[in-house]
Design a protein around this motif. Structure first.
Motif, PDB file in Angstrom:
ATOM      1  N   THR A   1       7.720   1.954  -4.086  1.00 47.19           N
ATOM      2  CA  THR A   1       7.609   2.317  -2.703  1.00 47.19           C
ATOM      3  C   THR A   1       6.652   2.265  -2.018  1.00 47.19           C
ATOM      4  N   ALA A   2       6.718   1.881  -1.276  1.00 47.80           N
ATOM      5  CA  ALA A   2       4.969   1.080  -0.321  1.00 47.80           C
ATOM      6  C   ALA A   2       5.228   0.139   0.908  1.00 47.80           C
ATOM      7  N   VAL A   3       4.707   0.342   2.080  1.00 46.34           N
ATOM      8  CA  VAL A   3       4.671  -0.533   3.026  1.00 46.34           C
ATOM      9  C   VAL A   3       4.054  -2.583   2.209  1.00 46.34           C
ATOM     10  N   TYR A   4       4.675  -3.266   2.667  1.00 51.12           N
ATOM     11  CA  TYR A   4       4.040  -4.233   2.296  1.00 51.12           C
ATOM     12  C   TYR A   4       4.195  -5.202   3.227  1.00 51.12           C
ATOM     13  N   TYR A   5       2.849  -5.911   3.464  1.00 52.81           N
ATOM     14  CA  TYR A   5       2.078  -6.702   4.586  1.00 52.81           C
ATOM     15  C   TYR A   5       2.243  -8.313   3.837  1.00 52.81           C
ATOM     16  N   CYS A   6       2.596  -8.710   4.537  1.00 49.11           N
ATOM     17  CA  CYS A   6       2.148 -10.914   4.203  1.00 49.11           C
ATOM     18  C   CYS A   6       0.960 -10.891   4.862  1.00 49.11           C
ATOM     19  N   ALA A   7       0.179 -11.845   4.209  1.00 46.00           N
ATOM     20  CA  ALA A   7      -1.166 -12.370   4.846  1.00 46.00           C
ATOM     21  C   ALA A   7      -1.240 -13.641   4.712  1.00 46.00           C
ATOM     22  N   ALA A   8      -2.458 -14.918   5.727  1.00 46.38           N
ATOM     23  CA  ALA A   8      -2.273 -16.258   5.511  1.00 46.38           C
ATOM     24  C   ALA A   8      -3.893 -16.049   5.512  1.00 46.38           C
TER      25      ALA A   8
ATOM     26  N   GLN B   1       1.659  -6.286  10.167  1.00 50.29           N
ATOM     27  CA  GLN B   1       1.415  -5.196  10.377  1.00 50.29           C
ATOM     28  C   GLN B   1       2.896  -4.234   9.282  1.00 50.29           C
ATOM     29  N   GLY B   2       3.659  -5.060   8.575  1.00 48.05           N
ATOM     30  CA  GLY B   2       4.136  -4.327   7.397  1.00 48.05           C
ATOM     31  C   GLY B   2       5.854  -4.220   7.262  1.00 48.05           C
ATOM     32  N   THR B   3       6.290  -4.212   6.831  1.00 48.31           N
ATOM     33  CA  THR B   3       6.981  -3.330   6.060  1.00 48.31           C
ATOM     34  C   THR B   3       7.320  -2.140   5.103  1.00 48.31           C
ATOM     35  N   GLN B   4       7.921  -1.116   5.580  1.00 48.03           N
ATOM     36  CA  GLN B   4       8.756   0.319   4.895  1.00 48.03           C
ATOM     37  C   GLN B   4       9.263  -0.269   3.334  1.00 48.03           C
ATOM     38  N   VAL B   5       9.119  -0.410   2.163  1.00 45.58           N
ATOM     39  CA  VAL B   5       9.741  -0.443   1.013  1.00 45.58           C
ATOM     40  C   VAL B   5      10.326   1.355   1.278  1.00 45.58           C
ATOM     41  N   THR B   6      10.932   1.548   0.509  1.00 45.28           N
ATOM     42  CA  THR B   6      11.557   3.166  -0.036  1.00 45.28           C
ATOM     43  C   THR B   6      12.999   3.025  -1.099  1.00 45.28           C
ATOM     44  N   VAL B   7      12.174   2.987  -2.327  1.00 44.01           N
ATOM     45  CA  VAL B   7      13.053   2.823  -3.508  1.00 44.01           C
ATOM     46  C   VAL B   7      13.572   4.976  -4.040  1.00 44.01           C
ATOM     47  N   SER B   8      14.345   5.545  -3.838  1.00 38.40           N
ATOM     48  CA  SER B   8      14.758   6.403  -4.140  1.00 38.40           C
ATOM     49  C   SER B   8      15.431   6.366  -5.831  1.00 38.40           C
ATOM     50  N   SER B   9      15.365   7.491  -6.365  1.00 37.19           N
ATOM     51  CA  SER B   9      15.117   7.301  -7.707  1.00 37.19           C
ATOM     52  C   SER B   9      17.032   8.115  -7.812  1.00 37.19           C
TER      53      SER B   9
ATOM     54  N   GLN C   1       0.994  -1.369  -0.412  1.00 33.43           N
ATOM     55  CA  GLN C   1      -0.206   0.243  -0.012  1.00 33.43           C
ATOM     56  C   GLN C   1       1.078   0.876   0.139  1.00 33.43           C
ATOM     57  N   ALA C   2       0.448   2.547  -0.816  1.00 32.73           N
ATOM     58  CA  ALA C   2       1.665   3.311  -1.569  1.00 32.73           C
ATOM     59  C   ALA C   2       0.186   4.399  -1.037  1.00 32.73           C
ATOM     60  N   PRO C   3       0.977   5.723   0.024  1.00 28.95           N
ATOM     61  CA  PRO C   3       0.428   6.088   0.524  1.00 28.95           C
ATOM     62  C   PRO C   3      -0.779   7.659  -0.646  1.00 28.95           C
TER      63      PRO C   3
END
Length: 123
Positions: A91-98, A115-123, A39-41
Motif C-alpha cells: 500500500t502506497a502512492v506509486y510514481y513513475c519517473a523518467a 503525480q502518483g496513483t494510490q494503491v491500497t491493499v486490504s488484508s 511512498q507509504a504514509p
C-alpha cells in the motif's frame, strides 16, 4: 510543461493484482529510462522497479522481485508495471519517473515525475 501521468491504481484484496500505466505529455517516453517508486504514509519514497529505454534492462527492489513486472510498449509510448500477489505492505502512492540516461534506483537521478496513483491493499 512535461507531465507524466500514472493510472491503474485502486483498492484490491491481498493476493490480488493491478497493472499500473505511465504515459507522458510533451515528452517522448521511449527516449527515457523509466522508474517506478512508491511512498507509504510516514515513509520515504522508495525504489520499486526500473526499465531501460529499449526495455532490455530491468531491475527490481528485493521486496517486489518475482511479484512485479515492469515493461514498456514504445509503439504506444507507455510503461507498465504488473503487480501480482499484492500484500498490505505494498500500500502506497506509486510514481513513475523518467531520466535520459540508463536505469537507476536513485530517485534523485530522475528529472521528470508524475503525480502518483494510490494503491491500497486490504488484508
Amino acid at each position: 510543461q512535461v507531465q507524466l501521468v500514472e493510472s491503474g491504481g485502486g483498492l484490491v484484496q491481498a493476493g490480488g493484482s493491478l497493472r499500473l500505466s505511465c504515459a507522458a505529455s510533451r515528452l517522448s517516453l521511449y527516449n527515457y529510462a523509466v522508474g517506478w517508486f512508491r511512498q507509504a504514509p510516514g515513509k520515504a519514497r522508495e525504489f520499486v522497479a526500473t526499465i531501460s529505454r529499449l526495455g532490455g534492462n530491468t531491475a527490481y527492489a528485493d521486496s517486489v522481485k518475482g511479484r512485479f513486472t515492469i515493461s514498456r510498449d514504445n509503439a504506444k509510448d507507455a510503461v507498465y508495471m504488473q503487480m501480482n500477489s499484492l500484500q498490505p505492505e505494498d500500500t502506497a502512492v506509486y510514481y513513475c519517473a523518467a531520466r535520459t540516461s540508463g536505469t537507476s534506483w536513485s530517485p534523485e537521478e530522475y528529472a521528470y515525475w508524475g503525480q502518483g496513483t494510490q494503491v491500497t491493499v486490504s488484508s
